[in-house]
Enzyme design. Sequence first.
Site, PDB file in Angstrom:
ATOM      1  N   ASP A  37     -21.273 -15.572  -1.517  1.00 62.57           N
ATOM      2  CA  ASP A  37     -21.447 -15.152  -2.902  1.00 62.57           C
ATOM      3  C   ASP A  37     -20.514 -13.998  -3.268  1.00 62.57           C
ATOM      4  OD1 ASP A  37     -24.001 -16.739  -3.843  1.00 62.57           O
ATOM      5  OD2 ASP A  37     -24.363 -16.068  -1.785  1.00 62.57           O
ATOM      6  N   ASP A  38     -20.447 -13.721  -4.582  1.00 65.09           N
ATOM      7  CA  ASP A  38     -19.501 -12.728  -5.096  1.00 65.09           C
ATOM      8  C   ASP A  38     -19.934 -11.296  -4.827  1.00 65.09           C
ATOM      9  OD1 ASP A  38     -17.843 -14.710  -6.090  1.00 65.09           O
ATOM     10  OD2 ASP A  38     -18.878 -14.793  -8.011  1.00 65.09           O
ATOM     11  N   CYS A  52      -4.269  -9.377  -7.540  1.00 67.12           N
ATOM     12  CA  CYS A  52      -4.970 -10.152  -6.521  1.00 67.12           C
ATOM     13  C   CYS A  52      -4.013 -10.818  -5.559  1.00 67.12           C
ATOM     14  CB  CYS A  52      -5.861 -11.205  -7.183  1.00 67.12           C
ATOM     15  SG  CYS A  52      -7.408 -10.504  -7.812  1.00 67.12           S
ATOM     16  N   ASP A  55     -22.246  18.192   4.568  1.00 69.65           N
ATOM     17  CA  ASP A  55     -21.307  17.920   5.658  1.00 69.65           C
ATOM     18  C   ASP A  55     -19.971  18.552   5.322  1.00 69.65           C
ATOM     19  OD1 ASP A  55     -20.953  16.011   3.597  1.00 69.65           O
ATOM     20  OD2 ASP A  55     -19.935  14.657   4.975  1.00 69.65           O
ATOM     21  N   ASP A  59     -22.318  11.955   4.148  1.00 68.27           N
ATOM     22  CA  ASP A  59     -22.980  12.451   2.941  1.00 68.27           C
ATOM     23  C   ASP A  59     -24.436  12.003   2.877  1.00 68.27           C
ATOM     24  OD1 ASP A  59     -20.763  13.805   1.989  1.00 68.27           O
ATOM     25  OD2 ASP A  59     -19.992  12.068   0.907  1.00 68.27           O
ATOM     26  N   GLY A  69     -16.957  -6.284   1.000  1.00 71.43           N
ATOM     27  CA  GLY A  69     -15.832  -5.385   0.837  1.00 71.43           C
ATOM     28  C   GLY A  69     -14.632  -6.071   0.239  1.00 71.43           C
ATOM     29  N   HIS A  70     -13.519  -5.373   0.274  1.00 72.48           N
ATOM     30  CA  HIS A  70     -12.259  -5.888  -0.267  1.00 72.48           C
ATOM     31  C   HIS A  70     -11.129  -5.408   0.631  1.00 72.48           C
ATOM     32  CE1 HIS A  70      -9.324  -7.119  -3.373  1.00 72.48           C
ATOM     33  NE2 HIS A  70      -8.663  -6.048  -2.980  1.00 72.48           N
TER      34      HIS A  70
END
Length: 748
Positions: A442-443, A410, A623, A483, A533-534
């Site tokens: 929130d998470d 992290c 695709d 997709d 996201g991250h």
Amino acid sequence: MLVGGGHSHAIVLKKFGMQPEAGVRLTLICTDVDTPYSGMLPGYVAGHYSFDEVHIDLGRLAQYAQARLIRDEVVGIDRDSRKVVLKSRPAVAYDLLSINIGSTPQVAQVSGAAGRVVPVKPIGQFNQRWLALLERVTLLRGPLVIAVVGAGAGGVELLLAMQHRLRQVVQSQGGNADWLQFHLLSNSDEVLPTHNAKVRAVFQKQLQARGVHLHLKSAVVRVEPGQLITQTGAVVPFDEVMWVTQAGGAPWLRSTGLALDPSGFIEVNDYLQSVSDPLIFAAGDCASMVGKRLEKAGVFAVRQGTPLTLNLRRAVTGLSLQRYRPQSSWLALISTGDKFAVGSRGMLGFSGAWVWKWKDWIDRRFMAKFDDLKMMPMSMSSTPPPSAIKLSEDESRQAISAIAMRCGGCGAKVGATVLSRALGALHPIERDDVLIGLKSPDDAAVVRVPAGKAMVHTVDFFRSFIDDPYVFGKIAANHALGDVFAMGGEAQSATAIATVPPGLESKTEELLFQMMSGAIEVLNEAGCALVGGHTGEGRELALGFAINGLIDEDLQAVMRKGGMQPGDALVLTKPMGTGTLFAAYPQLAAKGRWIDAALRSMMQSNRLGAQCLRDHGATACTDLTGFGLLGHLVEMTRPSGVDAQISLASLPVLDGAEQCVAAGIVSSLQPANVRLRRALRNQQAFVDHPRYPLIFDPQTAGGLLASVPAGQVQACLQALHALGYREACVIGKITAQGDALEPIELAN
């Protein structure tokens, strides 16, 4: 940041490519990826040179200089926030700015001229009109009147070049060259007024011998349909008008607050630096040196390239600047269209076919500098830490942090402040079925699945293959959405995952903002809400998305891979070749316009195409991505229990793709895809076809491959073309499965 791809900036790029500056990133913003060399443009018009021979490939040159290339139109500069404002994408931040955009014909100053005349600049638009005129002349069956407004060297040279070429075209079609009539208009009392009497006399004689109608002291004051009205009241008829006079600065410069001369050009000092902003430089026709009257001639733009490069280097490293001293006289070589040229320098004048040969040798030698590009070894060309450039105290502390040993886990996340600032400027769409999304602390996100709907899940992620984060963001989002669309689903929500290289906070923030701006535009257009996201640090820029989509719960609307039926037509909606092109790109083996066209194709969404295929009864769809055409076709034929025939000659391919595979340049994934050749029946009959390697070429954000009932296929293609999938076509047909083990048969 370099705004404009003129001669001076082309030289800056070449010199930075030959000798990179530690810690410095170059960004080039231009509207065209090919920039013409003004010295050879009349020769191109006259038919002596090809398009490539007279144009500098800015895409390839930028890659050589490891410069970020942004294709867009500049509409302003926000000097307070140090950002260049663009027409169709977010503003881009700069530390140091250089402008080399040439001049702009001021057609709006003449009543009725806008829309009725063809300005010579910008050259890209002129070339389109010129090619259209060539096509028009091939069908000529009567008189055609062409007028050129402006009797300086540029106007006279252009007229004579046009006349030479167009007469040849008319004669080659069996017409009468005398159908063509040419008029040259000028507000001056002589042609080429800035050149000496001997040179003027040569051109006066040339124009007279060629039957050009010369109108001196005849400034055009009004343009009406089919006629020019001069200050003397004379009326000159025309079918086409080329405008080569009354040049000024680009209109958007007036809003920048920069000091401009009466014609709207940027006033610069002896260092080519704006007199009103030390962070902005300018060169070429768009610049006006205070205290010096320089003709708007390409020779000055070329000569300014080297001192501009030197002063940009010195400015960014905090060194004192060096003066540029323009020459008091210069050599001008002016062609007459027929491989004859006139030399002019001060009071000297000389002419002949030998002057043309000399000019041709000089011009070709200049252009060769931009063709002979060799990538520097990585150890020499990689960008060292930002501590090598002049930084403020706060930036120095950030730089030390940026180049320190990086943590994992992290600890490798992008800082919260940087992330919040970058994402805070974005505006993802809001959906009623997203209960907790991006704006909540929130998470995790909470998304409702509407009654009667089922959830479609997919994920895609890859590292950047281009240096423009905004375009990369658009392509990554398009690719990930593909997709869901291919299965006939509606995109509902997206979660992003990104890695960015460590660096100064301001640069990381800008990078994230640009990349996610591109992605958000695509997601919003698809009605897909970004819900979270991250973001972490990594060696390379990379981006991906987990996409949630919705589809009818009974699955009747799902376009699966296994539904092909014998007799169906096999349709492909977009051209192939991205794998080989982007393998060639870092090797400087791809033309800039090839890459530009490939990027445009990759940024085209499959959403409307998928809807069209579903509306026309497509029985199966996928695709086209990493496994290439053959790999994805195998995935469809096997579960369908059918064979397929495809026509290599019918495959739509991107410009340059055949040339790249012919040169042996293929994607690193190609060898793995080639293993599927065992699925081919009678393979040996097709290996010599130039498009054979492309059936293994991995695609990024490729088109849709679908089977469509034969009775629906023509209506489907017409609808696809109307939606913008101009190269959509039938590439084969589906057949019943034979006795052979190999399920795919190729047919010419």
